[in-house]
Scaffold this motif. Structure first.
Motif, mmCIF file in Angstrom:
data_model
loop_
_atom_site.group_PDB
_atom_site.id
_atom_site.type_symbol
_atom_site.label_atom_id
_atom_site.label_comp_id
_atom_site.label_asym_id
_atom_site.label_seq_id
_atom_site.Cartn_x
_atom_site.Cartn_y
_atom_site.Cartn_z
ATOM 1 N N LYS A 59 -36.295 43.407 25.344
ATOM 2 C CA LYS A 59 -37.034 42.939 24.114
ATOM 3 C C LYS A 59 -36.469 43.667 22.911
ATOM 4 O O LYS A 59 -36.280 42.984 21.826
ATOM 5 C CB LYS A 59 -38.510 43.284 24.101
ATOM 6 C CG LYS A 59 -39.262 42.663 25.380
ATOM 7 C CD LYS A 59 -40.720 42.892 25.237
ATOM 8 C CE LYS A 59 -41.062 44.375 25.588
ATOM 9 N NZ LYS A 59 -40.419 44.939 26.912
ATOM 10 N N ARG B 286 -57.965 49.688 26.316
ATOM 11 C CA ARG B 286 -57.558 48.326 25.978
ATOM 12 C C ARG B 286 -58.260 47.654 24.649
ATOM 13 O O ARG B 286 -57.925 46.858 24.065
ATOM 14 C CB ARG B 286 -58.049 47.153 27.122
ATOM 15 C CG ARG B 286 -57.336 47.598 28.502
ATOM 16 C CD ARG B 286 -55.928 47.457 28.600
ATOM 17 N NE ARG B 286 -55.407 48.022 29.716
ATOM 18 C CZ ARG B 286 -54.267 48.013 29.915
ATOM 19 N NH1 ARG B 286 -53.364 47.991 29.163
ATOM 20 N NH2 ARG B 286 -53.826 48.456 31.154
ATOM 21 N N TYR C 164 -47.420 41.095 21.858
ATOM 22 C CA TYR C 164 -48.736 40.919 21.053
ATOM 23 C C TYR C 164 -49.577 40.331 22.108
ATOM 24 O O TYR C 164 -49.707 41.228 22.984
ATOM 25 C CB TYR C 164 -48.134 39.417 20.166
ATOM 26 C CG TYR C 164 -49.096 39.181 19.138
ATOM 27 C CD1 TYR C 164 -49.609 39.637 18.469
ATOM 28 C CD2 TYR C 164 -49.449 37.678 19.085
ATOM 29 C CE1 TYR C 164 -50.448 39.250 17.310
ATOM 30 C CE2 TYR C 164 -50.253 37.116 17.975
ATOM 31 C CZ TYR C 164 -50.961 37.852 17.482
ATOM 32 O OH TYR C 164 -51.845 37.450 16.317
ATOM 33 N N THR D 7 -51.104 42.298 25.854
ATOM 34 C CA THR D 7 -52.515 42.810 25.875
ATOM 35 C C THR D 7 -53.144 42.256 26.897
ATOM 36 O O THR D 7 -53.834 42.980 27.965
ATOM 37 C CB THR D 7 -53.246 42.728 24.525
ATOM 38 O OG1 THR D 7 -52.403 43.111 23.437
ATOM 39 C CG2 THR D 7 -54.421 43.352 24.484
#
Ligand SMILES: Nc1ncnc2c1ncn2[C@@H]1O[C@H](COP(=O)(O)OP(=O)(O)O)[C@@H](O)[C@H]1O
Ligand SMILES: Nc1ccn([C@H]2C[C@H](O)[C@@H](COP(=O)(O)OP(=O)(O)O)O2)c(=O)n1
Length: 418
Positions: A235, A274, A302, A306
């Protein structure tokens, strides 16, 4: 002593108890009945003295933290010969009915030490302790619910018999995921941090950074492209190259401004951790809205990250224990800005291992750990593929960095107005 937790345990005999035998998806499920009956087959092989410790306090922040520390607490206090297995108790199909804890098999020489430790624990309003007894015929097991008493001689208040229960279709954790592991609006994630302010002062600082404007309906002038994937899939390498190739702005979630607190929240239980990551997306979304009025925006992780990590961590075992494809748990939060394109980088496990080693991060060589990691990675990747609104486009990150870049540039041309 009347236990507050009793109300949370609800209809005791309608509950299913699910013991996670090995993190590979082997669950031992049982229910309770008042009439003596034969126990499930797997139960009959158990030789040791058994107990369960369930965490069922009223305050969700305190309970989550207590459960998070419970394994260490039990390992430190109990004889080493006590085996600990995660156990969940739930009402079938009833959302938010799940209670977690540990099932203990005590093969030690010192049963009184174990009972003393559990007796002391049982005094807490957050905990419900049960013991399991094998009947003289060996085929019957009964469960005794302990009610805490000051003198540590447990007062056995209710006896039920252990019977087989139906297999659940999905992992029991699925019942409690919404607003415990995954948050579908900013207000719900904020609530968790507001409730944590007294015990985690950093929560206040995070809340101050979260804006209040809903930018989700605002359509940015320039494309917003999110790059997703497991650690070491490339990434960072790709997002840097895309920034150069497109003259784009580079953002990440969680955003830089949350870096000072990330380590603090990474040490907290999933409920709090979280919620922190969910809020990171809202802060990044605000930055996206601003930057995308001037140039294309590339984002390193993004919402897909999550949701997928949260869902994949909450269950154990194979991909089939995930919530089913199409489940509302894979939906996009309606108040969170949607990107123009999400690219998921995937990588063959051997190549990923090679890249991690080249980066100086060898993996643990313990066979079992690798196996668990493999199942975990498979769950995360499958959850990535199931998240909707927008769905991700999968790209094999195995070829050279230049080839991967060219392929993603092509995708951007196809999907976005540049
Ligand atoms: N396409 C590729 N081919 C070979 N090696 C790569 C490729 N992309 C990245 N790498 C290398 O793999 C490692 C992990 O890449 P990185 O971009 O840091 O991944 P992430 O940000 O997803 O953790 C780095 O050492 C990087 O140089
Ligand atoms: N937008 C994000 C980004 C990361 N997360 C979480 C998901 C995982 O628990 C970790 C992954 O972090 P990791 O350290 O592997 O990430 P990097 O490779 O450093 O980007 O962070 C998240 O929930 N939401």
């Amino acid at each position: 002593m009347a236990k507050r937790s009793m109300s949370l345990l609800g209809q005791w005999s309608s509950r299913v108890f699910s013991i996670d035998l090995d993190k590979r998806g082997a669950l031992l499920n049982f229910a309770l009945t008042e009439k003596p009956q034969q126990a499930p087959e797997k139960f009959r092989n158990i030789q040791e003295r058994c107990y369960s410790v369930l965490v069922c306090g009223d305050d969700r922040i305190q309970s989550a933290r207590f459960y998070f520390g419970l394994e260490d607490l039990l390992r430190n206090e109990l004889p080493a010969e006590c085996e600990l297995l995660p156990v969940s108790s739930y009402l079938p199909h009833v959302k938010d009915s799940l209670i977690r804890g540990y099932f203990l098999k005590d093969a030690s020489e010192c049963p009184s030490l174990t009972r003393r430790v559990l007796g002391a624990l049982g005094l807490s309003e957050q905990v419900q302790v049960c013991s399991y007894l094998r009947g003289p015929d060996g085929g019957r097991w009964s469960q005794q619910l302990w009610s805490g008493s000051e003198n540590q001689n447990m007062d056995v208040s209710k006896t039920c018999y252990v019977v087989p229960s139906e297999e659940a279709n999905y992992h029991p954790s699925v019942l409690n995921m919404e607003n415990s592991d995954v948050f579908y609006c900013r207000a719900e994630a904020c609530k968790v941090l507001q409730e944590s302010c007294d015990i985690i002062p950093e929560s206040r600082a995070v809340l101050e950074l979260v804006g209040k404007t809903d930018a989700s309906r605002h359509s940015p002038d320039f494309p917003v492209v999110v790059i997703e994937g497991l650690d070491a899939t490339g990434k960072t390498t790709l997002t840097e190259s895309l920034r150069e190739a497109l003259g784009a702005r580079l953002l990440r979630s969680p955003p830089q401004c949350l870096s000072p607190w990330r380590a603090v929240f990474d040490r907290e239980p999933p409920l709090i951790r979280r919620a922190f990551y969910a809020l990171g997306n809202y802060i990044t979304a605000e930055q996206m809205g601003k930057e995308a009025s001037q140039a294309p925006v590339i984002v390193d992780r993004y919402w897909h990250s999550t949701a997928s990590y949260a869902i994949a961590t909450a269950v154990s075992g194979p991909v089939s224990s995930l919530p089913p494809e199409g489940s509302p748990l894979y939906r996009w939060p309606p108040d969170l800005l949607q990107p123009s394109l999400v690219v998921l980088l995937t990588l063959d496990p051997q190549e990923r291992k090679r890249r991690l080693e080249a980066r100086g991060q060898g993996q643990t060589d313990e066979e079992q750990e690798l196996d668990h990691n493999l199942l975990f990675r498979l769950r995360v990747e499958e959850a990535y593929r199931r998240v909707r609104g927008p769905a991700c486009v999968v790209v094999d990150a195995g070829p050279s960095a230049e080839k991967v870049l060219q392929q993603v540039l092509l995708l951007i041309k196809e999907h976005c107005r540049l």
